[in-house]
Design a protein around this motif. Structure first.
Motif, PDB file in Angstrom:
ATOM      1  N   ALA A 283      38.809  26.132  41.175  1.00 13.84           N
ATOM      2  CA  ALA A 283      39.147  27.559  41.117  1.00 13.84           C
ATOM      3  C   ALA A 283      38.180  28.329  40.226  1.00 13.84           C
ATOM      4  O   ALA A 283      37.854  27.899  39.117  1.00 13.84           O
ATOM      5  CB  ALA A 283      40.573  27.736  40.615  1.00 13.84           C
ATOM      6  N   THR A 284      37.713  29.440  40.738  1.00 13.43           N
ATOM      7  CA  THR A 284      36.889  30.364  39.955  1.00 13.43           C
ATOM      8  C   THR A 284      37.438  31.768  40.167  1.00 13.43           C
ATOM      9  O   THR A 284      37.950  32.094  41.236  1.00 13.43           O
ATOM     10  CB  THR A 284      35.416  30.338  40.393  1.00 13.43           C
ATOM     11  OG1 THR A 284      35.324  30.708  41.783  1.00 13.43           O
ATOM     12  CG2 THR A 284      34.796  28.961  40.195  1.00 13.43           C
ATOM     13  N   HIS A 285      37.322  32.583  39.133  1.00 17.65           N
ATOM     14  CA  HIS A 285      37.828  33.948  39.231  1.00 17.65           C
ATOM     15  C   HIS A 285      37.063  34.812  38.236  1.00 17.65           C
ATOM     16  O   HIS A 285      37.325  34.753  37.033  1.00 17.65           O
ATOM     17  CB  HIS A 285      39.327  33.963  38.920  1.00 17.65           C
ATOM     18  CG  HIS A 285      40.020  35.203  39.379  1.00 17.65           C
ATOM     19  ND1 HIS A 285      39.598  35.959  40.445  1.00 17.65           N
ATOM     20  CD2 HIS A 285      41.128  35.832  38.907  1.00 17.65           C
ATOM     21  CE1 HIS A 285      40.406  36.979  40.615  1.00 17.65           C
ATOM     22  NE2 HIS A 285      41.334  36.931  39.693  1.00 17.65           N
ATOM     23  N   PRO A 286      36.099  35.577  38.696  1.00 19.74           N
ATOM     24  CA  PRO A 286      35.286  36.390  37.780  1.00 19.74           C
ATOM     25  C   PRO A 286      36.141  37.278  36.885  1.00 19.74           C
ATOM     26  O   PRO A 286      37.138  37.849  37.317  1.00 19.74           O
ATOM     27  CB  PRO A 286      34.439  37.237  38.734  1.00 19.74           C
ATOM     28  CG  PRO A 286      34.380  36.449  39.999  1.00 19.74           C
ATOM     29  CD  PRO A 286      35.710  35.768  40.101  1.00 19.74           C
ATOM     30  N   GLY A 287      35.749  37.333  35.632  1.00 15.65           N
ATOM     31  CA  GLY A 287      36.417  38.239  34.708  1.00 15.65           C
ATOM     32  C   GLY A 287      37.665  37.696  34.063  1.00 15.65           C
ATOM     33  O   GLY A 287      38.382  38.435  33.380  1.00 15.65           O
ATOM     34  N   ARG A 288      37.957  36.415  34.240  1.00 18.55           N
ATOM     35  CA  ARG A 288      39.085  35.794  33.551  1.00 18.55           C
ATOM     36  C   ARG A 288      38.530  34.764  32.578  1.00 18.55           C
ATOM     37  O   ARG A 288      38.200  33.649  32.952  1.00 18.55           O
ATOM     38  CB  ARG A 288      40.043  35.143  34.542  1.00 18.55           C
ATOM     39  CG  ARG A 288      41.071  36.088  35.120  1.00 18.55           C
ATOM     40  CD  ARG A 288      40.458  37.179  35.961  1.00 18.55           C
ATOM     41  NE  ARG A 288      41.458  38.003  36.646  1.00 18.55           N
ATOM     42  CZ  ARG A 288      41.157  38.910  37.551  1.00 18.55           C
ATOM     43  NH1 ARG A 288      39.895  39.127  37.901  1.00 18.55           N
ATOM     44  NH2 ARG A 288      42.102  39.634  38.110  1.00 18.55           N
ATOM     45  N   PHE A 289      38.397  35.173  31.330  1.00 19.55           N
ATOM     46  CA  PHE A 289      37.756  34.380  30.283  1.00 19.55           C
ATOM     47  C   PHE A 289      36.484  33.737  30.843  1.00 19.55           C
ATOM     48  O   PHE A 289      36.267  32.529  30.787  1.00 19.55           O
ATOM     49  CB  PHE A 289      38.680  33.308  29.709  1.00 19.55           C
ATOM     50  CG  PHE A 289      38.348  32.973  28.278  1.00 19.55           C
ATOM     51  CD1 PHE A 289      38.819  33.758  27.251  1.00 19.55           C
ATOM     52  CD2 PHE A 289      37.514  31.909  27.971  1.00 19.55           C
ATOM     53  CE1 PHE A 289      38.489  33.478  25.927  1.00 19.55           C
ATOM     54  CE2 PHE A 289      37.179  31.617  26.660  1.00 19.55           C
ATOM     55  CZ  PHE A 289      37.673  32.401  25.631  1.00 19.55           C
ATOM     56  N   GLU A 290      35.657  34.592  31.375  1.00 23.66           N
ATOM     57  CA  GLU A 290      34.430  34.153  32.043  1.00 23.66           C
ATOM     58  C   GLU A 290      33.250  34.199  31.070  1.00 23.66           C
ATOM     59  O   GLU A 290      32.881  35.264  30.568  1.00 23.66           O
ATOM     60  CB  GLU A 290      34.144  35.055  33.243  1.00 23.66           C
ATOM     61  CG  GLU A 290      32.883  34.660  33.997  1.00 23.66           C
ATOM     62  CD  GLU A 290      32.528  35.686  35.058  1.00 23.66           C
ATOM     63  OE1 GLU A 290      31.600  35.400  35.847  1.00 23.66           O
ATOM     64  OE2 GLU A 290      33.152  36.760  35.094  1.00 23.66           O
TER      65      GLU A 290
END
Length: 416
Positions: A283-290
């Motif tokens: 799982a990757t999700h830009p802008g979540r503790f990135e």
């Protein structure tokens, strides 16, 4: 419309019509386009925080299961097309333009009767049209605002409805109390729906059980599958019922809970344990503790309300370097509460503004006693070389900062 820019200009013009809760315009347009939103199996996700991360975990689990998985989410971080994706790949310009032209023609035909559509309504119809054409195995729809009157709530037979969390957000539209806000979120639950609920406040558990009971909807609490977890220098690790310890692709204690939502949903849909574990990792999700730069250490986190900042602060307590915060908190958010929480980890909090209708101006910030700076000036004048810089306050804001830092050649390895 011939280009993506034409589509974005058209949708941007619709922002002037604001937010208009209700489903009648959506239903009329879908009928005009002869689209049955339930023709493709769907998962519907609502909640104050954690929707996007839950979708990201579920998407990767579905892909690992060998399925074609569509997603409709908001807002975007890197490019607009992220809002409509297949297996994590944004919609192509050709498909975006084709769908926009069809939807625009239908809107123009019906507008004299149903009235003007909002930007989000037009975009939602566009997504329904696109997925109806390509027919993936599953589509995961993330609620835009609330649930009961949200544009996505034309779904009548989702395979699952997930309530990730309930917090104080959008009170002017959803209600002043947690109970009022919760009833809006619960609105995605239909007769006989499979319901997965995340970590909710104790006072909301009985209302949710009653809501589900009235609709003969089965209710599962995702926290019950969490067996163990640990936060370490190597990342966030979690063990779930039947799933051995796995390093999560997204970091933080709150992601342990978001991942649990996806685990329960995937299990109930019959997806394999191998696919579930792979989805947890991938799982990757830009802008979540990135972490977008390591030297200097720069982290983007889209926390935009007190509940989101609580999760961010808990993760920041694990940081070994001093923390500096750069934030832009929108006008309709609880700025005082968010700043109070951020001060638990650092006194070095700078506030700024950016090009967005609901952004506080520098003048407003200065009147409130903020340490206010122009965005470009911050990166020129504030030394963050041996510190951890956290950029937060709004998903829209971190998208702006990401673009700025990209132009300055920051990468995960550092600045060139």
């Amino acid at each position: 419309m011939r280009t993506r820019e034409d589509v974005l200009e058209w949708l941007s013009a619709l922002l002037a019509f604001g937010i208009k809760p209700g489903l009648s315009r959506m239903e009329a347009l879908l009928a005009e386009l002869m689209i049955d939103p339930d023709a493709i199996p769907t998962i519907h996700v609502a909640g104050t925080n954690g929707k996007g991360s839950t979708v990201a975990f579920l998407r990767e689990m579905g892909v690992a299961e060998g399925l074609q998985v569509g997603t409709f989410t908001s807002p975007y971080i890197i490019q607009f097309e992220e809002r409509i994706m297949l297996n994590g790949v944004p919609i192509s310009e050709a498909d975006l333009v084709e769908a926009a032209n069809v939807v625009q023609a239908a809107i123009l035909k019906l507008e004299p009767v149903i009235g003007a559509l909002t930007e989000f309504e037009a975009l939602t119809v566009l997504a329904f049209y696109h997925f109806y054409q390509i027919r993936p195995d599953f589509v995961i729809y993330e609620v835009g605002l609330g649930g009961l009157y949200d544009s996505t709530n034309v779904l009548k037979q989702p395979k699952a409805a997930i309530i990730t969390s309930i917090g104080h957000d959008h009170q002017a539209i959803l209600g002043d109390t947690l109970q009022e806000i919760a009833l809006q979120k619960f609105g995605i639950i239909k007769q006989g729906t499979r319901v997965i609920a995340g970590k909710l406040q104790e006072e909301l558990t009985v209302p949710l059980m009653a809501y589900c009971g009235d609709r003969q909807a089965s209710l599962s609490w995702s926290q019950e599958v969490i067996r163990d977890y640990r936060l370490s220098a190597t990342g966030t690790w979690a063990t779930y019922e039947g799933i051995p310890e796995t390093r999560l692709g997204l970091e933080g204690m709150h992601q342990v809970h978001n991942a649990a939502n996806a685990v329960v949903c995937a299990k109930q849909l019959g997806w394999s344990k191998t696919a579930i574990r792979r989805g947890l990792r991938n799982a990757t999700h830009p802008g979540r503790f990135e972490i977008i730069s390591r030297k200097p250490r720069i982290i983007l986190d889209g926390a935009h309300n007190p509940e989101g900042v609580t999760a961010l602060v808990e993760r920041l307590k694990e940081e070994s370097k001093p923390v500096v915060v750069l934030c832009s908190i929108l006008r309709d958010k609880d700025r005082k509460a968010m700043l109070r929480q951020l001060r638990e980890v650092t006194p070095d909090i700078y506030e700024t503004t950016f090009d967005f209708p609901r952004a506080r101006t520098l003048e407003e910030l200065e009147m409130d006693g903020a340490k206010a700076m122009e965005l470009n000036s911050f990166f020129k004048e504030v030394d963050t070389a041996d510190k951890t810089l956290i950029v937060t306050g709004s998903l829209y804001f971190i998208s702006t900062v990401r673009t700025l830092l990209k132009a300055q050649s920051f990468t995960k390895k550092g600045k060139h």
